[in-house]
Motif scaffolding. Structure first.
Motif, PDB file in Angstrom:
ATOM      1  N   LEU A 101     -25.184 -14.873  27.121  1.00  0.00           N
ATOM      2  CA  LEU A 101     -25.780 -15.060  28.449  1.00  0.00           C
ATOM      3  C   LEU A 101     -25.995 -16.536  28.758  1.00  0.00           C
ATOM      4  CD1 LEU A 101     -28.424 -12.180  28.409  1.00  0.00           C
ATOM      5  CD2 LEU A 101     -26.354 -12.282  29.815  1.00  0.00           C
ATOM      6  N   ALA A 102     -26.452 -17.299  27.756  1.00  0.00           N
ATOM      7  CA  ALA A 102     -26.681 -18.731  27.964  1.00  0.00           C
ATOM      8  C   ALA A 102     -25.370 -19.450  28.252  1.00  0.00           C
ATOM      9  CB  ALA A 102     -27.354 -19.340  26.735  1.00  0.00           C
ATOM     10  N   LEU A 118     -33.163 -12.483  32.363  1.00  0.00           N
ATOM     11  CA  LEU A 118     -32.775 -11.590  31.269  1.00  0.00           C
ATOM     12  C   LEU A 118     -32.599 -12.362  29.971  1.00  0.00           C
ATOM     13  CD1 LEU A 118     -31.984  -8.798  30.266  1.00  0.00           C
ATOM     14  CD2 LEU A 118     -29.623  -9.279  30.992  1.00  0.00           C
ATOM     15  N   ARG A 119     -31.966 -13.532  30.035  1.00  0.00           N
ATOM     16  CA  ARG A 119     -31.727 -14.333  28.834  1.00  0.00           C
ATOM     17  C   ARG A 119     -33.040 -14.682  28.149  1.00  0.00           C
ATOM     18  NH1 ARG A 119     -30.471 -20.302  28.652  1.00  0.00           N
ATOM     19  NH2 ARG A 119     -30.863 -20.881  26.470  1.00  0.00           N
ATOM     20  N   PHE A 120     -34.019 -15.203  28.900  1.00  0.00           N
ATOM     21  CA  PHE A 120     -35.271 -15.621  28.278  1.00  0.00           C
ATOM     22  C   PHE A 120     -36.084 -14.411  27.808  1.00  0.00           C
ATOM     23  CE2 PHE A 120     -34.535 -19.680  30.572  1.00  0.00           C
ATOM     24  CZ  PHE A 120     -34.658 -20.533  29.480  1.00  0.00           C
ATOM     25  N   PHE A 121     -36.025 -13.298  28.550  1.00  0.00           N
ATOM     26  CA  PHE A 121     -36.745 -12.101  28.128  1.00  0.00           C
ATOM     27  C   PHE A 121     -36.207 -11.599  26.787  1.00  0.00           C
ATOM     28  CE2 PHE A 121     -37.461  -7.508  28.053  1.00  0.00           C
ATOM     29  CZ  PHE A 121     -38.825  -7.460  28.279  1.00  0.00           C
ATOM     30  N   LEU A 122     -34.874 -11.546  26.655  1.00  0.00           N
ATOM     31  CA  LEU A 122     -34.273 -11.103  25.401  1.00  0.00           C
ATOM     32  C   LEU A 122     -34.524 -12.102  24.276  1.00  0.00           C
ATOM     33  CD1 LEU A 122     -30.830  -9.682  26.613  1.00  0.00           C
ATOM     34  CD2 LEU A 122     -32.896  -8.422  25.984  1.00  0.00           C
ATOM     35  N   GLN A 123     -34.499 -13.392  24.611  1.00  0.00           N
ATOM     36  CA  GLN A 123     -34.738 -14.413  23.596  1.00  0.00           C
ATOM     37  C   GLN A 123     -36.168 -14.312  23.056  1.00  0.00           C
ATOM     38  OE1 GLN A 123     -33.214 -18.296  24.546  1.00  0.00           O
ATOM     39  NE2 GLN A 123     -34.682 -19.337  23.237  1.00  0.00           N
ATOM     40  N   ILE A 124     -37.120 -14.102  23.946  1.00  0.00           N
ATOM     41  CA  ILE A 124     -38.512 -13.937  23.525  1.00  0.00           C
ATOM     42  C   ILE A 124     -38.637 -12.717  22.612  1.00  0.00           C
ATOM     43  CG2 ILE A 124     -40.835 -13.351  24.341  1.00  0.00           C
ATOM     44  CD1 ILE A 124     -40.038 -14.890  26.950  1.00  0.00           C
ATOM     45  N   TRP A 129     -19.484 -20.399  22.452  1.00  0.00           N
ATOM     46  CA  TRP A 129     -19.186 -19.471  23.542  1.00  0.00           C
ATOM     47  C   TRP A 129     -18.876 -20.218  24.836  1.00  0.00           C
ATOM     48  CZ3 TRP A 129     -17.816 -14.954  22.211  1.00  0.00           C
ATOM     49  CH2 TRP A 129     -18.458 -14.223  21.221  1.00  0.00           C
ATOM     50  N   THR A 130     -19.640 -21.283  25.111  1.00  0.00           N
ATOM     51  CA  THR A 130     -19.414 -22.043  26.347  1.00  0.00           C
ATOM     52  C   THR A 130     -18.010 -22.629  26.373  1.00  0.00           C
ATOM     53  OG1 THR A 130     -21.765 -22.603  26.467  1.00  0.00           O
ATOM     54  CG2 THR A 130     -20.257 -23.936  27.778  1.00  0.00           C
ATOM     55  N   ALA A 131     -17.576 -23.199  25.250  1.00  0.00           N
ATOM     56  CA  ALA A 131     -16.234 -23.767  25.176  1.00  0.00           C
ATOM     57  C   ALA A 131     -15.175 -22.683  25.394  1.00  0.00           C
ATOM     58  CB  ALA A 131     -16.030 -24.452  23.823  1.00  0.00           C
TER      59      ALA A 131
END
Length: 301
Positions: free
Chosen positions: A21-22, A225-231, A252-254
């Protein structure tokens, strides 16, 4: 029995999804920047994401002492600087994969900043990893023709700010639950950068269905969603273990940038990014080895 032993695979799976997601957020943001000024985009993105998380965090926030709320907002102001540099670097970058690896240097710089500001003693692996990372960055600069590009400098500034933020976060807001703290920080960043945009940015806004779609994907998927799952995932494992999996964001970004934008890395870029990632692995080798032993028994023996 520790949380790590009780739910290792669930934590790793969630963290892996967080990195995807990030990384997707880099693509969403780059596309949305075609129709929005950088600071306005990131400010409103974080503000809306913070408001979404506020619905989940309100019970904890309403019971939180004012002193802790002030500390959370203070850290959010520091977060604004890091995100501000990041979005300006992204806006000027012609190569998302390279920028993501430079930004990941923030993980390596955390113990260095702790040493300079708080007198902490970095692990030996940090001093081994640092010259490897610097060599990797030098190769990225050589790829630009013996010069450091503006986007590269901005990403280095973002990495430094993120390293400072992580150190301050662990000291200023101890014993604050992750969800209300993240909500406070997102709302602080959103408010600060939106106001800065109104004061200084003059780029016209050119919204259409496509830009709005990328913007909402950034808000809902890459932020809320990203921060909720990360927490959630970080509550199931240790910070050091989580940081190892989160390093995959740059990879992943690359890959996403190569797929979506057709980015191709020159040999020097590949080598430079490879050295930076190697430095991150060296710096976190203790935890990398533990993960390898769990995923591939005997692989790290």
């Amino acid at each position: 029995m520790s949380t790590l032993k009780r739910s290792p695979w669930q934590a790793d799976a969630l963290l892996l999804l967080v990195t995807i997601l990030a990384a997707g957020g880099w693509i969403f943001s780059k596309e949305a920047l075609a129709g929005m000024p950088p600071l306005l985009f990131i400010g409103t993105r974080f503000l809306l994401a913070g408001l979404i998380l506020l619905g989940f965090a309100w019970p904890a926030l309403s019971a939180m002492p004012a002193r802790r709320i002030r500390r959370g907002i203070f850290v959010g102001f520091l977060f604004s600087g890091a995100i501000g540099f990041w979005i300006m670097g992204l806006a000027t970058s012609n190569h998302l994969g390279e920028s993501a690896f430079i930004n990941s240097l923030g993980i390596l710089l955390v113990p260095i900043v702790a040493k300079l500001l708080f007198g902490d003693r970095p692990p030996r692996t940090t001093w081994i990893a640092l010259p490897v990372a610097l060599l990797g960055f030098a190769l990225l600069s050589l790829n630009a023709g013996f010069k450091v590009e503006t986007s590269q400098l901005l990403m280095v500034c973002a990495a430094l700010c993120f390293a400072l933020l992580i150190n301050i976060n662990t000291r200023v807001v101890r014993n604050v639950a992750a969800l209300p703290l993240t909500t406070l920080q997102l709302l602080s960043v959103g408010t600060v950068l939106t106001l800065v945009s109104f004061m200084f940015e003059r780029q016209p806004v050119a919204l259409n269905t496509s830009i709005l779609g990328w913007f909402m994907a950034s808000v809902l998927l890459a932020s809320a969603l990203r921060f909720f799952l990360q927490i959630t995932a970080q509550g199931m494992t240790t910070p050091s273990h989580a940081s190892v999996v989160l390093m995959l964001e740059a990879v992943w970004t690359a890959l996403f940038a190569a797929w979506w934008f057709g980015e191709v890395m020159a040999p020097l870029q590949l080598l430079g990014c490879g050295l930076i990632f190697t430095a991150l692995l060296i710096n976190r080798w203790y935890w990398v080895r533990k993960i390898l032993l769990r995923w591939l028994p005997g692989a790290a023996r």
